[in-house]
Motif scaffolding. Structure first.
Motif, PDB file in Angstrom:
ATOM      1  N   UNK A 139      -8.945  17.781  -0.826  1.00  0.00           N
ATOM      2  CA  UNK A 139     -10.111  18.501  -0.302  1.00  0.00           C
ATOM      3  C   UNK A 139     -10.803  19.283  -1.410  1.00  0.00           C
ATOM      4  N   UNK A 140     -10.039  19.950  -2.239  1.00  0.00           N
ATOM      5  CA  UNK A 140     -10.633  20.712  -3.337  1.00  0.00           C
ATOM      6  C   UNK A 140     -11.371  19.795  -4.311  1.00  0.00           C
ATOM      7  N   UNK A 141     -10.842  18.616  -4.553  1.00  0.00           N
ATOM      8  CA  UNK A 141     -11.496  17.683  -5.473  1.00  0.00           C
ATOM      9  C   UNK A 141     -12.840  17.197  -4.956  1.00  0.00           C
ATOM     10  N   UNK A 142     -12.965  17.092  -3.616  1.00  0.00           N
ATOM     11  CA  UNK A 142     -14.193  16.514  -3.056  1.00  0.00           C
ATOM     12  C   UNK A 142     -15.139  17.542  -2.446  1.00  0.00           C
ATOM     13  N   UNK A 143     -14.766  18.802  -2.449  1.00  0.00           N
ATOM     14  CA  UNK A 143     -15.699  19.810  -1.916  1.00  0.00           C
ATOM     15  C   UNK A 143     -17.002  19.901  -2.706  1.00  0.00           C
ATOM     16  N   UNK A 144     -17.004  19.675  -4.006  1.00  0.00           N
ATOM     17  CA  UNK A 144     -18.292  19.675  -4.712  1.00  0.00           C
ATOM     18  C   UNK A 144     -19.222  18.536  -4.297  1.00  0.00           C
ATOM     19  N   UNK A 145     -18.656  17.480  -3.670  1.00  0.00           N
ATOM     20  CA  UNK A 145     -19.467  16.342  -3.238  1.00  0.00           C
ATOM     21  C   UNK A 145     -19.986  16.549  -1.825  1.00  0.00           C
ATOM     22  N   UNK A 146     -19.090  16.908  -0.932  1.00  0.00           N
ATOM     23  CA  UNK A 146     -19.421  17.004   0.491  1.00  0.00           C
ATOM     24  C   UNK A 146     -19.657  18.468   0.847  1.00  0.00           C
ATOM     25  N   UNK A 147     -20.889  18.795   1.158  1.00  0.00           N
ATOM     26  CA  UNK A 147     -21.243  20.202   1.358  1.00  0.00           C
ATOM     27  C   UNK A 147     -21.465  20.561   2.822  1.00  0.00           C
ATOM     28  N   UNK A 148     -21.158  19.635   3.730  1.00  0.00           N
ATOM     29  CA  UNK A 148     -21.239  19.938   5.151  1.00  0.00           C
ATOM     30  C   UNK A 148     -19.936  20.525   5.668  1.00  0.00           C
ATOM     31  N   UNK A 149     -19.789  20.537   6.979  1.00  0.00           N
ATOM     32  CA  UNK A 149     -18.567  21.050   7.591  1.00  0.00           C
ATOM     33  C   UNK A 149     -17.403  20.079   7.350  1.00  0.00           C
ATOM     34  N   UNK A 150     -16.192  20.648   7.295  1.00  0.00           N
ATOM     35  CA  UNK A 150     -14.983  19.851   7.059  1.00  0.00           C
ATOM     36  C   UNK A 150     -14.098  19.860   8.308  1.00  0.00           C
ATOM     37  N   UNK A 151     -13.558  18.700   8.635  1.00  0.00           N
ATOM     38  CA  UNK A 151     -12.697  18.528   9.816  1.00  0.00           C
ATOM     39  C   UNK A 151     -11.436  17.779   9.389  1.00  0.00           C
ATOM     40  N   UNK A 152     -10.273  18.253   9.771  1.00  0.00           N
ATOM     41  CA  UNK A 152      -9.047  17.468   9.612  1.00  0.00           C
ATOM     42  C   UNK A 152      -8.665  16.892  10.963  1.00  0.00           C
ATOM     43  N   UNK A 153      -8.117  15.691  10.933  1.00  0.00           N
ATOM     44  CA  UNK A 153      -7.668  15.051  12.163  1.00  0.00           C
ATOM     45  C   UNK A 153      -6.507  14.118  11.850  1.00  0.00           C
ATOM     46  N   UNK A 154      -5.733  13.817  12.864  1.00  0.00           N
ATOM     47  CA  UNK A 154      -4.614  12.892  12.714  1.00  0.00           C
ATOM     48  C   UNK A 154      -4.012  12.614  14.076  1.00  0.00           C
ATOM     49  N   UNK A 155      -3.273  11.531  14.165  1.00  0.00           N
ATOM     50  CA  UNK A 155      -2.693  11.081  15.434  1.00  0.00           C
ATOM     51  C   UNK A 155      -1.181  11.149  15.360  1.00  0.00           C
ATOM     52  N   UNK A 156      -0.565  11.720  16.397  1.00  0.00           N
ATOM     53  CA  UNK A 156       0.893  11.811  16.510  1.00  0.00           C
ATOM     54  C   UNK A 156       1.453  12.601  15.329  1.00  0.00           C
ATOM     55  N   UNK A 157       2.287  11.980  14.483  1.00  0.00           N
ATOM     56  CA  UNK A 157       2.782  12.698  13.310  1.00  0.00           C
ATOM     57  C   UNK A 157       1.635  13.135  12.414  1.00  0.00           C
ATOM     58  N   UNK A 158       0.559  12.351  12.403  1.00  0.00           N
ATOM     59  CA  UNK A 158      -0.627  12.769  11.660  1.00  0.00           C
ATOM     60  C   UNK A 158      -1.249  14.019  12.240  1.00  0.00           C
ATOM     61  N   UNK A 159      -1.156  14.198  13.562  1.00  0.00           N
ATOM     62  CA  UNK A 159      -1.622  15.427  14.186  1.00  0.00           C
ATOM     63  C   UNK A 159      -0.783  16.611  13.778  1.00  0.00           C
ATOM     64  N   UNK A 160       0.527  16.406  13.704  1.00  0.00           N
ATOM     65  CA  UNK A 160       1.402  17.469  13.215  1.00  0.00           C
ATOM     66  C   UNK A 160       1.088  17.783  11.756  1.00  0.00           C
ATOM     67  N   UNK A 161       0.730  16.771  10.993  1.00  0.00           N
ATOM     68  CA  UNK A 161       0.357  16.975   9.601  1.00  0.00           C
ATOM     69  C   UNK A 161      -0.901  17.836   9.493  1.00  0.00           C
ATOM     70  N   UNK A 162      -1.830  17.674  10.436  1.00  0.00           N
ATOM     71  CA  UNK A 162      -2.998  18.558  10.512  1.00  0.00           C
ATOM     72  C   UNK A 162      -2.540  20.009  10.680  1.00  0.00           C
ATOM     73  N   UNK A 163      -1.576  20.217  11.570  1.00  0.00           N
ATOM     74  CA  UNK A 163      -1.075  21.575  11.814  1.00  0.00           C
ATOM     75  C   UNK A 163      -0.438  22.159  10.560  1.00  0.00           C
ATOM     76  N   UNK A 164       0.376  21.353   9.877  1.00  0.00           N
ATOM     77  CA  UNK A 164       1.027  21.829   8.660  1.00  0.00           C
ATOM     78  C   UNK A 164      -0.006  22.199   7.594  1.00  0.00           C
TER      79      UNK A 164
END
Length: 423
Positions: A119-144
């Motif tokens: 995320x830090x590497x690409x924040x200079x490129x993408x200047x809009x809002x940021x969203x994390x998402x994931x499914x199942x274990x990926x959802x838990x990874x969002x929480x972590x």
């Protein structure tokens, strides 16, 4: 900074332009150099697979924190928002493995720091809002990720993400004792017992299927153990995936019909050496931080001839052979405390009938603005686009508010998805 400028300065082993989805202007597969230990950034490194897809620098960016391996696809939030997307393969899975595996660096903190660095590497490129998402274990990874880096993104959307508190979380048993109707639970139990009582018929069929597909069961303790574990797995998997109405559980029928149903739900490959090997890192995480579930062997008494309860967690055999592997019983409770008391802008999506919802995040009475949407009758495939109309509209309203996004555009994008038009 433009995307092209960023790509030329990335610490990467390779950057490959790939064929993309019609939603995006261009997409890249990047093997990004990451420290094995983020606390020692000058130490050993590995290449982590990520997929970066570009729409516009001012559009939102969805970061998919995969819990396992990764591949390129269009996520639901990116399709709804018509925005940029970054997919990150989880460390130690498939293409994102160090040459030499030191399991002590497969932790929630290290994975979250992988995501933070991307995320830090690409924040200079993408200047809009940021969203994390994931499914199942990926959802838990969002929480972590949010627990360790709460300021990285604006909105988080974990789908069907559990947060277990033990290698055999007892909340799963309470769920299974109350799922559906008493008649349905009885039918499930009768089916499980029937399989064990008729093992002379169904066990040879399992052996034949396994030989045909090249499945072996050395880690589980042999095919006899795996057969019985598949019976024990049946009720958990029945509710998790919602593949069969209760009245269609085949207590009667041909042997082939009964076996086909059993094999589809119980899933012998889940206990095979070939099925375990690709997701062995997950089982390490389950036995050390993330938790999992177990079985109640006593329900079947002498019908079980091979599988036995032991002092170790029931899925310990699936984890790598690591000396003194111990479970941190405080880790997920700390994460839950953070989510409950301090984490705003979380949109949790769950299915009421999904077994994993038993270990879902409980936000009742939370002082945060985070929202839990639970689909009545929903299973582990619950998504925004298969919610009922009222809940889907509620999601749109929440996302429009948190992301400062035009709700009419969201509705139009959703309508296109529902009508199966390419947005």
């Amino acid at each position: 900074m433009s995307l092209q400028e960023r790509l030329t300065t990335l610490p990467a082993v390779s950057i490959t332009k790939i064929e993309t989805d019609t939603l995006f202007r261009e997409s890249y597969e990047i093997m990004l150099t990451q420290p094995v230990d983020h606390r020692n950034p000058k130490g050993s490194t590995f290449a982590q697979q990520i997929f970066v897809s570009y729409v516009d620098s001012l559009a939102p960016v969805v970061v998919v924190t995969e819990g396992y391996n990764a591949s390129f696809y269009r996520s639901e939030p990116a399709a709804l928002l018509k925005c940029n997307q970054i997919i990150i393969e989880h460390r130690y899975f498939e293409d994102s493995r160090p040459d030499s595996i030191d399991w002590t660096y497969l932790t929630g903190f290290q994975a979250a720091t992988d995501h933070h660095r991307v995320i830090e590497l690409f924040k200079p490129v993408f200047r809009g809002k940021w969203i994390t998402t994931g499914i199942s274990k990926g959802g838990e990874t969002v929480m972590y990720h949010s627990y360790y880096y709460p300021k990285d993104v604006d909105v988080r959307i974990p789908y069907v993400g559990p947060l277990a508190f033990a290698p055999e979380d007892p909340r799963i048993y309470a769920f299974l004792d109350n799922a559906g109707t008493a008649e349905c639970r009885d039918r499930i139990f009768r089916f499980q017992k029937m399989i064990l009582e008729r093992r002379d018929v169904f066990y040879p069929m399992m052996l034949a299927m396994s030989e045909e597909r090249g499945w072996t069961y050395n880690r589980a303790g042999g095919p006899g153990v795996a057969f019985e574990l598949a019976v024990l797995e049946y009720d958990f998997a029945f509710w998790q995936w919602g593949r069969t109405p209760c009245e269609l559980i085949p207590l009667e029928g041909t042997d082939e019909e009964i076996f086909r149903h059993f094999a589809r739900i119980g899933d012998f490959n889940y206990f095979s050496d070939q099925g375990i090997e690709p997701i062995e890192p997950f089982y390490y995480q389950a036995m050390t931080e993330q938790g999992y579930y177990g079985y109640r062997f006593e329900r079947f008494g002498e019908l079980l001839k091979h599988a036995r309860d032991t002092e170790r967690p029931d899925f310990y055999f699936s984890a790598p052979a690591v000396k003194d592997m111990a479970f941190d019983r405080d880790h997920n409770r700390r994460v839950h405390d953070y989510l409950y008391n301090r984490a705003d802008n979380f949109l949790y999506i769950y299915g009421d009938d999904d077994t994993w919802t038993a270990a879902g995040v409980d936000m009742e009475g939370s002082p945060t603005n985070s929202v839990v949407i639970r689909k009545s009758g929903g299973d582990h495939l619950t998504r925004i686009m298969n919610l009922n109309d009222a809940d889907r509209e509620r999601v749109f309203s929440i996302l429009a508010d948190w992301l400062e996004y035009d709700i009419e555009v969201l509705r139009d994008n959703a309508s296109a998805l529902l009508s199966r038009r390419i947005p």
